[in-house]
Design an enzyme around this catalytic site. Sequence first.
Site, short mmCIF file in Angstrom:
data_model
loop_
_atom_site.label_atom_id
_atom_site.label_comp_id
_atom_site.label_asym_id
_atom_site.label_seq_id
_atom_site.Cartn_x
_atom_site.Cartn_y
_atom_site.Cartn_z
CG ASP A 75 -0.25 -0.41 2.51
OD1 ASP A 75 0.99 -0.29 2.60
OD2 ASP A 75 -0.95 -0.83 3.44
CG ASN A 97 -8.62 -1.42 12.22
OD1 ASN A 97 -7.70 -2.10 11.76
ND2 ASN A 97 -9.06 -0.33 11.62
#
Length: 240
Positions: free
Chosen positions: A67, A136
């Site tokens: 990314d 998360n």
Amino acid sequence: MKTIICDNYEELSLQGAKLIAAQLTQKPDSILGLATGSTPVGMYQKMIEMNQKGELDFSAVTSFNLDEYFPITPDNPQSYRYFMEKNLFEHINIRREYTFVPAGNVENVEEECLRYDAAIDAAGGIDLQVLGIGQNGHIGFNEPDDYLYCGTHLTPLTESTINANARFFDSTDEVPKHAVTMGMKSILKARTIILLASGKSKHGAVSALLDDRITTDCPATLLKLHPNAILICDKDAYNG
Ligand code: PGA
């Protein structure tokens, strides 16, 4: 998922580097999928040491990173391209033109995403993908949601991720609000996946990897569908 529990971060870093070394021994021209974040830094240091001692050769390796922030230029010290240069590429004998990071500074981002997945496929697909995990449960920037994307795509970052990444910036406001990330299919197509998790803050996400359920609320749980995914965690991440 196969799970390797290490005493501490040092051992986790060594275990990760050993798996990379085994991969490159077996296939010197491997396609590696690489990750940024603080977790893989120790493993990258071990890989650098092995390379400098002549034990590990990157001369035939191609790499694709997971990314990149968007928008950002590659020479920005906060960019993931810059991170990879400083934490790995500058110190090893990898051919720089065979290291790929999604471009964070293109006008047509949809085109860049399609191009990136096509480039991975054209190279022969990723042999070994390294992943960190967000508190998360995100992998890459595939954030918890009702649905996830298959291919490389532009995504808004969740507040939790922006706050977690603010430590690398002068203030939370400076953290980019979007990123280009490989999607779940791009990741799951890798032939082997190693996920590194260190520290108590990752315990919740790691716990979700250890039962039999999968949920898009914790994207990393989809790795349970992969036949060759290995979780390497330290005791803090495992026990909380
Ligand atoms: P970290 O990030 O290694 O800096 O904890 C991991 C991630 O967010 O994927």
